[in-house]
Write a protein that holds these residues in place. Structure first.
Motif, PDB file in Angstrom:
ATOM      1  N   ALA A 119       0.829  -1.205   0.000  1.00  0.00           N
ATOM      2  CA  ALA A 119       0.000   0.000   0.000  1.00  0.00           C
ATOM      3  C   ALA A 119       0.864   1.256   0.000  1.00  0.00           C
ATOM      4  O   ALA A 119       0.562   2.235  -0.699  1.00  0.00           O
ATOM      5  N   THR A 120       1.948   1.245   0.780  1.00  0.00           N
ATOM      6  CA  THR A 120       2.860   2.393   0.820  1.00  0.00           C
ATOM      7  C   THR A 120       3.401   2.702  -0.569  1.00  0.00           C
ATOM      8  O   THR A 120       3.440   3.863  -1.004  1.00  0.00           O
ATOM      9  N   GLN A 121       3.804   1.670  -1.281  1.00  0.00           N
ATOM     10  CA  GLN A 121       4.336   1.860  -2.632  1.00  0.00           C
ATOM     11  C   GLN A 121       3.248   2.314  -3.601  1.00  0.00           C
ATOM     12  O   GLN A 121       3.483   3.165  -4.465  1.00  0.00           O
ATOM     13  N   GLU A 122       2.040   1.768  -3.450  1.00  0.00           N
ATOM     14  CA  GLU A 122       0.952   2.161  -4.340  1.00  0.00           C
ATOM     15  C   GLU A 122       0.523   3.608  -4.119  1.00  0.00           C
ATOM     16  O   GLU A 122       0.044   4.272  -5.038  1.00  0.00           O
ATOM     17  N   TYR A 123       0.718   4.121  -2.896  1.00  0.00           N
ATOM     18  CA  TYR A 123       0.424   5.525  -2.626  1.00  0.00           C
ATOM     19  C   TYR A 123       1.535   6.447  -3.123  1.00  0.00           C
ATOM     20  O   TYR A 123       1.433   7.661  -3.014  1.00  0.00           O
ATOM     21  N   GLY A 124       2.610   5.864  -3.656  1.00  0.00           N
ATOM     22  CA  GLY A 124       3.678   6.663  -4.249  1.00  0.00           C
ATOM     23  C   GLY A 124       4.916   6.814  -3.393  1.00  0.00           C
ATOM     24  O   GLY A 124       5.843   7.544  -3.764  1.00  0.00           O
ATOM     25  N   GLY A 125       4.958   6.137  -2.252  1.00  0.00           N
ATOM     26  CA  GLY A 125       6.125   6.240  -1.378  1.00  0.00           C
ATOM     27  C   GLY A 125       7.324   5.485  -1.930  1.00  0.00           C
ATOM     28  O   GLY A 125       7.185   4.366  -2.434  1.00  0.00           O
ATOM     29  N   ASN A 126       8.506   6.094  -1.843  1.00  0.00           N
ATOM     30  CA  ASN A 126       9.762   5.436  -2.224  1.00  0.00           C
ATOM     31  C   ASN A 126      10.300   4.721  -0.994  1.00  0.00           C
ATOM     32  O   ASN A 126      10.695   5.364  -0.020  1.00  0.00           O
ATOM     33  N   VAL A 127      10.314   3.397  -1.003  1.00  0.00           N
ATOM     34  CA  VAL A 127      10.651   2.617   0.184  1.00  0.00           C
ATOM     35  C   VAL A 127      12.133   2.258   0.217  1.00  0.00           C
ATOM     36  O   VAL A 127      12.697   1.787  -0.776  1.00  0.00           O
ATOM     37  N   VAL A 128      12.755   2.497   1.378  1.00  0.00           N
ATOM     38  CA  VAL A 128      14.132   2.085   1.652  1.00  0.00           C
ATOM     39  C   VAL A 128      14.078   1.107   2.820  1.00  0.00           C
ATOM     40  O   VAL A 128      13.480   1.407   3.853  1.00  0.00           O
ATOM     41  N   PHE A 129      14.693  -0.059   2.680  1.00  0.00           N
ATOM     42  CA  PHE A 129      14.590  -1.089   3.708  1.00  0.00           C
ATOM     43  C   PHE A 129      15.744  -1.039   4.715  1.00  0.00           C
ATOM     44  O   PHE A 129      16.847  -0.599   4.398  1.00  0.00           O
ATOM     45  N   TYR A 130      15.463  -1.525   5.928  1.00  0.00           N
ATOM     46  CA  TYR A 130      16.503  -1.722   6.939  1.00  0.00           C
ATOM     47  C   TYR A 130      16.109  -2.902   7.816  1.00  0.00           C
ATOM     48  O   TYR A 130      14.946  -3.336   7.819  1.00  0.00           O
ATOM     49  N   ASP A 131      17.084  -3.440   8.551  1.00  0.00           N
ATOM     50  CA  ASP A 131      16.840  -4.560   9.462  1.00  0.00           C
ATOM     51  C   ASP A 131      16.598  -4.005  10.860  1.00  0.00           C
ATOM     52  O   ASP A 131      17.503  -3.458  11.482  1.00  0.00           O
ATOM     53  N   ARG A 132      15.358  -4.119  11.340  1.00  0.00           N
ATOM     54  CA  ARG A 132      15.004  -3.504  12.624  1.00  0.00           C
ATOM     55  C   ARG A 132      15.708  -4.155  13.818  1.00  0.00           C
ATOM     56  O   ARG A 132      15.763  -3.575  14.896  1.00  0.00           O
ATOM     57  N   TYR A 133      16.230  -5.366  13.629  1.00  0.00           N
ATOM     58  CA  TYR A 133      16.872  -6.066  14.735  1.00  0.00           C
ATOM     59  C   TYR A 133      18.383  -5.830  14.798  1.00  0.00           C
ATOM     60  O   TYR A 133      19.012  -6.090  15.823  1.00  0.00           O
ATOM     61  N   THR A 134      18.979  -5.336  13.706  1.00  0.00           N
ATOM     62  CA  THR A 134      20.430  -5.116  13.699  1.00  0.00           C
ATOM     63  C   THR A 134      20.824  -3.674  13.396  1.00  0.00           C
ATOM     64  O   THR A 134      21.963  -3.285  13.652  1.00  0.00           O
ATOM     65  N   GLU A 135      19.908  -2.876  12.858  1.00  0.00           N
ATOM     66  CA  GLU A 135      20.210  -1.491  12.510  1.00  0.00           C
ATOM     67  C   GLU A 135      19.337  -0.526  13.315  1.00  0.00           C
ATOM     68  O   GLU A 135      18.209  -0.862  13.695  1.00  0.00           O
ATOM     69  N   LYS A 136      19.861   0.661  13.560  1.00  0.00           N
ATOM     70  CA  LYS A 136      19.102   1.695  14.261  1.00  0.00           C
ATOM     71  C   LYS A 136      18.462   2.608  13.220  1.00  0.00           C
ATOM     72  O   LYS A 136      19.149   3.216  12.404  1.00  0.00           O
ATOM     73  N   ARG A 137      17.144   2.713  13.288  1.00  0.00           N
ATOM     74  CA  ARG A 137      16.448   3.430  12.230  1.00  0.00           C
ATOM     75  C   ARG A 137      16.765   4.920  12.210  1.00  0.00           C
ATOM     76  O   ARG A 137      16.728   5.547  11.155  1.00  0.00           O
ATOM     77  N   ASP A 138      17.103   5.500  13.375  1.00  0.00           N
ATOM     78  CA  ASP A 138      17.485   6.915  13.390  1.00  0.00           C
ATOM     79  C   ASP A 138      18.761   7.141  12.583  1.00  0.00           C
ATOM     80  O   ASP A 138      18.881   8.143  11.869  1.00  0.00           O
TER      81      ASP A 138
END
Length: 338
Positions: A119-138
């Motif tokens: 849905a995020t992509q269909e609304y036009g969002g450009n998605v960048v992935f990360y690993d929530r268990y090994t990377e800090k999203r900030d």
């Protein structure tokens, strides 16, 4: 402590309601005789699963994007950046890109629910992935922001004045709708992740119905909010492993914590098994698909009724935060024992 200028007030919630009028849905408040009979209380369920993009997050996202779009300093808004496990991601993409034509970049965990990612992509969002268990999203967000055009603003999922104000309109609507029927809530049960929803709602409730006790509910596996209020300081935890993906936050924000300290009566926890039970109840008896996180409020109410902490005949509000769940996963959850 958060800076006073950054903290939203009830006026900000009221202003957000005006911004959202005709843009966000005024969601219904539903009742169930079966539920009332089971619990021995009068229960009023605010259905944000029927909000645009299927969750309350649209309210805060649109309010915040609208603020920057009309910022008094005259800077042109060139883009929006955020991170989210799913609902805020969809909300930002819908509010900024699909609705207002502003580019959006969304940092999402690799294990984000497929429905929310699509849905995020269909609304036009450009998605960048990360690993929530090994990377800090900030840290990921800082790196990504450096690659985006000047004029891109970062709008976090919960710790933001105008996001909180927008979420607060959920409570404003609920209380005003019930007051029009001469109903005053004794308790209001709200799910807790980063605290944006419950802190915003609390601003409206304390203004419009100050005697109502606000009770937060979070997954047993991730009780950072409960620990934070008990210890009087923000507690950071590892990413909790729970089916309530919308509540897999590691800590509250300074803004949400400040408001919650003043307005929230207590935080309780429930198990994933209890969330599945409520998913089944909503599906079987109220004919609604509700995601696991959206079941936290009702699971919390049922827990306190069972323990005798909620008196018979009490008037209790419950917030369904959203209904975005992959149907395949939904079917597996309601047909199996965790």
């Amino acid at each position: 402590m958060a800076a006073a200028d950054d903290l939203p007030t009830y006026k900000d919630v009221a202003d957000a309601a005006a911004v959202l009028a005709g843009v966000a849905h005024h969601t219904p408040t539903e009742t169930s005789r079966t539920l009332d009979d089971q619990l021995g209380v009068s229960c009023f369920v605010k259905c944000e699963n029927m909000q645009r993009m299927g969750a309350f997050k649209f309210r805060g996202a649109y309010t915040a994007v609208n603020h920057y779009l009309n910022d008094a300093d005259g800077k042109e808004l060139k883009g929006v950046l955020t991170y989210s496990s799913g609902n805020h991601a969809q909300a930002i993409a819908l509010a900024s890109t699909k609705t207002l034509g502003i580019p959006s970049t969304i940092i999402m965990p690799t294990d984000a629910p497929t429905l929310k990612l699509k849905a995020t992509q269909e609304y036009g969002g450009n998605v960048v992935f990360y690993d929530r268990y090994t990377e800090k999203r900030d840290e990921v967000a800082q790196k990504v922001k450096a690659t985006l055009p000047e004029g891109t603003v970062f709008i976090p999922p919960y710790n933001h004045k105008y996001v909180i104000a927008g979420q607060g309109t959920v409570g404003k609507e609920l209380i005003e709708d019930l007051q029009s029927k001469s109903i005053a809530l004794d308790y209001l049960f709200v799910c807790v992740g980063g605290g944006g929803l419950i802190s915003g709602i609390s601003l409206a409730v304390k203004e419009l119905s100050p005697k109502t006790q606000i009770i937060g509910v979070e997954p047993e596996a991730g009780n950072d909010a409960q620990q934070s209020l008990e210890q009087g300081q923000i507690v950071h935890i590892e990413t909790p492993k729970t089916i309530a993906d919308g509540a897999q936050t590691q800590h509250l924000g300074d803004l949400t914590f400040d408001i919650m300290q003043r307005n929230v009566s207590k935080i309780i926890t429930v198990t994933d098994e209890q969330l599945v039970d409520e998913m089944k109840f909503f599906g079987e008896r109220m004919k609604m698909i509700v995601e696991p996180t959206g079941c936290l409020g009702l699971a919390g109410l049922r827990k306190l009724v069972s323990s005798g902490e909620i008196e018979k005949g009490a008037k209790c509000g419950v917030i369904i935060s959203g209904g975005n769940v992959d149907l395949e996963r939904y079917c597996k959850l309601i047909s199996s024992t965790i």
